[in-house]
Design a protein around this motif. Structure first.
Motif, PDB file in Angstrom:
ATOM      1  N   ARG A 268       0.791  -1.092   0.089  1.00 31.05           N
ATOM      2  CA  ARG A 268       0.030  -0.040  -0.061  1.00 31.05           C
ATOM      3  C   ARG A 268       0.831   1.320   0.038  1.00 31.05           C
ATOM      4  NH1 ARG A 268      -2.955  -1.485   3.938  1.00 31.05           N
ATOM      5  NH2 ARG A 268      -4.378  -2.563   2.842  1.00 31.05           N
ATOM      6  N   ASP A 269       1.996   1.300   0.942  1.00 32.58           N
ATOM      7  CA  ASP A 269       3.076   2.286   0.849  1.00 32.58           C
ATOM      8  C   ASP A 269       3.611   2.507  -0.636  1.00 32.58           C
ATOM      9  OD1 ASP A 269       2.323   2.787   3.261  1.00 32.58           O
ATOM     10  OD2 ASP A 269       4.061   1.643   4.306  1.00 32.58           O
ATOM     11  N   VAL A 270       3.963   1.425  -1.175  1.00 32.36           N
ATOM     12  CA  VAL A 270       4.535   1.450  -2.471  1.00 32.36           C
ATOM     13  C   VAL A 270       3.873   2.076  -3.659  1.00 32.36           C
ATOM     14  CG1 VAL A 270       5.503   0.262  -4.475  1.00 32.36           C
ATOM     15  CG2 VAL A 270       6.173  -0.461  -2.081  1.00 32.36           C
ATOM     16  N   GLN A 271       2.325   1.689  -3.575  1.00 37.04           N
ATOM     17  CA  GLN A 271       1.235   2.039  -4.522  1.00 37.04           C
ATOM     18  C   GLN A 271       0.913   3.523  -4.233  1.00 37.04           C
ATOM     19  OE1 GLN A 271      -2.651   0.528  -3.748  1.00 37.04           O
ATOM     20  NE2 GLN A 271      -3.179   0.840  -6.022  1.00 37.04           N
ATOM     21  N   ILE A 272       1.250   4.394  -2.992  1.00 32.56           N
ATOM     22  CA  ILE A 272       0.969   5.502  -3.042  1.00 32.56           C
ATOM     23  C   ILE A 272       1.837   6.347  -3.325  1.00 32.56           C
ATOM     24  CG2 ILE A 272       0.686   7.343  -1.172  1.00 32.56           C
ATOM     25  CD1 ILE A 272      -0.863   5.314   0.849  1.00 32.56           C
ATOM     26  N   GLY A 273       3.172   5.527  -3.102  1.00 32.23           N
ATOM     27  CA  GLY A 273       4.558   6.281  -3.642  1.00 32.23           C
ATOM     28  C   GLY A 273       4.342   6.442  -5.209  1.00 32.23           C
ATOM     29  N   VAL A 274       3.747   5.435  -5.889  1.00 32.13           N
ATOM     30  CA  VAL A 274       3.873   5.404  -7.384  1.00 32.13           C
ATOM     31  C   VAL A 274       2.985   6.445  -7.900  1.00 32.13           C
ATOM     32  CG1 VAL A 274       3.385   4.125  -9.343  1.00 32.13           C
ATOM     33  CG2 VAL A 274       4.812   3.175  -7.510  1.00 32.13           C
ATOM     34  N   GLN A 275       1.788   6.409  -7.095  1.00 29.88           N
ATOM     35  CA  GLN A 275       0.670   7.459  -7.571  1.00 29.88           C
ATOM     36  C   GLN A 275       1.227   8.745  -7.301  1.00 29.88           C
ATOM     37  OE1 GLN A 275      -2.554   6.223  -5.032  1.00 29.88           O
ATOM     38  NE2 GLN A 275      -3.503   4.524  -6.442  1.00 29.88           N
ATOM     39  N   ASN A 276       2.014   9.068  -6.401  1.00 26.75           N
ATOM     40  CA  ASN A 276       2.490  10.430  -6.158  1.00 26.75           C
ATOM     41  C   ASN A 276       3.748  10.570  -7.125  1.00 26.75           C
ATOM     42  OD1 ASN A 276       1.167  10.966  -3.654  1.00 26.75           O
ATOM     43  ND2 ASN A 276       2.542  10.249  -2.319  1.00 26.75           N
ATOM     44  N   ILE A 277       4.287   9.845  -7.631  1.00 23.51           N
ATOM     45  CA  ILE A 277       4.908  10.142  -8.701  1.00 23.51           C
ATOM     46  C   ILE A 277       4.289  10.199 -10.036  1.00 23.51           C
ATOM     47  CG2 ILE A 277       6.861   8.962 -10.253  1.00 23.51           C
ATOM     48  CD1 ILE A 277       7.833   7.325  -7.792  1.00 23.51           C
ATOM     49  N   GLN A 278       3.261   9.556 -10.276  1.00 25.43           N
ATOM     50  CA  GLN A 278       2.452   9.821 -11.577  1.00 25.43           C
ATOM     51  C   GLN A 278       1.826  11.121 -11.554  1.00 25.43           C
ATOM     52  OE1 GLN A 278       0.013   6.282 -11.808  1.00 25.43           O
ATOM     53  NE2 GLN A 278       1.611   5.250 -12.841  1.00 25.43           N
ATOM     54  N   ALA A 279       1.292  11.438 -10.292  1.00 29.60           N
ATOM     55  CA  ALA A 279       0.540  12.763 -10.142  1.00 29.60           C
ATOM     56  C   ALA A 279       1.418  13.817 -10.403  1.00 29.60           C
ATOM     57  CB  ALA A 279      -0.062  12.752  -8.821  1.00 29.60           C
ATOM     58  N   ASN A 280       2.584  13.652  -9.970  1.00 25.43           N
ATOM     59  CA  ASN A 280       3.801  15.003 -10.451  1.00 25.43           C
ATOM     60  C   ASN A 280       4.311  14.939 -11.736  1.00 25.43           C
ATOM     61  OD1 ASN A 280       3.466  15.972  -7.527  1.00 25.43           O
ATOM     62  ND2 ASN A 280       5.102  14.351  -6.616  1.00 25.43           N
ATOM     63  N   GLY A 281       3.786  13.953 -12.437  1.00 22.80           N
ATOM     64  CA  GLY A 281       4.141  14.077 -13.898  1.00 22.80           C
ATOM     65  C   GLY A 281       5.470  13.170 -14.191  1.00 22.80           C
ATOM     66  N   GLY A 282       5.511  12.494 -13.259  1.00 27.02           N
ATOM     67  CA  GLY A 282       6.951  11.365 -13.389  1.00 27.02           C
ATOM     68  C   GLY A 282       6.167   9.884 -14.209  1.00 27.02           C
ATOM     69  N   GLY A 283       5.001   9.959 -14.416  1.00 26.08           N
ATOM     70  CA  GLY A 283       4.448   8.595 -14.879  1.00 26.08           C
ATOM     71  C   GLY A 283       4.164   9.143 -16.346  1.00 26.08           C
ATOM     72  N   GLY A 284       4.666   8.273 -17.286  1.00 27.18           N
ATOM     73  CA  GLY A 284       4.309   8.434 -18.700  1.00 27.18           C
ATOM     74  C   GLY A 284       4.251   7.043 -19.495  1.00 27.18           C
ATOM     75  N   GLY A 285       4.297   7.478 -20.440  1.00 29.99           N
ATOM     76  CA  GLY A 285       4.402   6.073 -21.562  1.00 29.99           C
ATOM     77  C   GLY A 285       5.422   5.190 -21.274  1.00 29.99           C
ATOM     78  N   GLY A 286       6.412   5.754 -21.052  1.00 29.00           N
ATOM     79  CA  GLY A 286       7.564   5.013 -20.570  1.00 29.00           C
ATOM     80  C   GLY A 286       7.834   4.218 -19.286  1.00 29.00           C
ATOM     81  N   HIS A 287       6.778   4.767 -18.473  1.00 31.60           N
ATOM     82  CA  HIS A 287       6.686   3.929 -17.140  1.00 31.60           C
ATOM     83  C   HIS A 287       5.642   2.803 -17.386  1.00 31.60           C
ATOM     84  CE1 HIS A 287       9.070   6.528 -14.640  1.00 31.60           C
ATOM     85  NE2 HIS A 287       8.582   7.359 -15.099  1.00 31.60           N
ATOM     86  N   ARG A 288       4.999   2.445 -18.421  1.00 34.34           N
ATOM     87  CA  ARG A 288       4.171   1.490 -18.745  1.00 34.34           C
ATOM     88  C   ARG A 288       4.809   0.067 -19.060  1.00 34.34           C
ATOM     89  NH1 ARG A 288      -0.987   3.709 -18.819  1.00 34.34           N
ATOM     90  NH2 ARG A 288      -1.212   5.812 -18.972  1.00 34.34           N
TER      91      ARG A 288
END
Length: 365
Positions: A268-288
């Protein structure tokens, strides 16, 4: 002391090895043995050795005191053995009567009683019918003019062993006493077979070298006297050696359940961390991540088949779902296990005590 040896002392000995002996082992010996076998007090092997030694010593002392209270039997009094001929018995009696006659011992106040005892022993052993009765039933059999009857014998035998069987079963109730119940009933059956073999044998069932002055009656009495010690020893040692596999399984499942909970919290902590990264613009197509090979499913976009793409958050969610399902399975397994019940009702125990007292009173009267 003419009748004390055969009458009152025998009755006292039977009472001591019966009712009071039962209470002695249940209320004194068993708690003392449990104290020796308490986990952590001694090493495992030493605990068992100490407990067995304690029980053997106590049984030997108790039985020795009872035998001393009963006094020597007729064979020991005259200094003969079970296979002695009437001529041997007559010679032994004549020799002793000259030594113990009251006229020869005017200063001994017990001379008359001693002479009466050897006279009684002589009278019994010289009569072959009385001698057989004495060998099988002791002085009580002579006093009551008892004779061996198979129907009566097996009825008395049934009452004795059914009584002890019920008591043994009640005293070994519970899963911790499984081994003790096995050992106790094995000993009870072995004792039954030995007693039947001894009492139904024609003539002398023992070799001439095997305790030549003791009778069948005394051998059976010894078995009956030692059985309470054997039963309580089985209870103590069987409970000490018991391994609760059900409790161990329960503990393992609970540990697995706690481990699943910890993993779920981390995910759950990891999931929250990933969501935060994606929300800050760190998640894109390259992360899929492409998961077509793993999932084996496709989606149709504009009429063409395209592989399903799984995001890190989706994979974590999938792992969470699987762990939650596993956790639910473990929880169900834990709930299905029976919980250890440490509190047991004393009703059965006290009912057994009262039942034993009633049996002893009814069949001794």
């Amino acid at each position: 002391m003419s009748d004390e040896n055969g009458g009152s002392q025998a009755a006292g000995g039977d009472d001591l090895s019966g009712l009071s002996g039962f209470f002695f082992y249940v209320f004194i010996v068993h708690p003392a043995t449990a104290w020796i076998l308490r986990p952590g007090r001694f090493e495992r092997k030493k605990s068992i050795m100490y407990a067995i030694g304690f029980l053997a010593l106590l049984a030997a002392i108790k039985t020795g005191m009872e035998m001393q209270a009963k006094g020597p039997n007729h064979y020991a009094l005259l200094g003969v053995n079970r296979n002695s001929s009437p001529l041997d018995i007559k010679r032994a009696y004549k020799k002793l009567s000259l030594q113990l006659h009251p006229d020869k011992n005017p200063n001994d106040p017990t001379a008359s009683a001693k002479f009466d005892r050897i006279k009684k022993a002589y009278d019994v052993l010289m009569d072959m019918e009385f001698r057989e009765v004495y060998n099988k039933f002791g002085q009580e059999g002579i006093n009551s003019n008892k004779r061996f009857d198979e129907t009566t014998f097996f009825m008395e035998l049934g009452v004795f062993y059914v009584t002890w069987g019920i008591m043994s079963y009640i005293l070994t109730l519970g899963k911790r006493s499984g081994l003790a119940r096995q050992w106790t009933f094995t000993g009870l059956i072995a004792m039954l077979v030995i007693e039947i073999s001894i009492m139904t044998a024609r003539g002398n069932p023992f070799p001439s070298w095997f305790f030549p002055q003791n009778t069948e009656y005394e051998a059976v009495w010894l078995l009956h006297s030692l059985f309470p010690a054997f039963m309580n020893g089985c209870r103590s040692i069987g409970g000490y050696l018991f391994v609760d596999l059900e409790a161990q399984t329960r503990q393992l499942l609970l540990a697995l359940q706690e481990q699943n909970k910890d993993i779920l919290l981390v995910l759950r902590d990891v999931q929250i961390g990933v969501q935060n990264i994606q929300a800050n613009g760190g998640g894109g197509g390259g992360h899929r991540l492409t998961n077509a090979g793993a999932s084996g499913t496709v989606s149709s976009v504009g009429g063409g088949a395209m592989p399903i793409r799984a995001t890190p958050t989706g994979k974590i969610k999938e792992m969470q779902d699987r762990l939650q399902a596993s956790n639910a399975t473990v929880q169900q397994a834990v709930s299905q296990l029976k919980s250890d019940s440490k509190s047991s009702s004393n009703f059965g125990f006290y009912a057994m005590i009262l039942g034993y007292v009633a049996f002893s009173y009814i069949f001794s009267s």
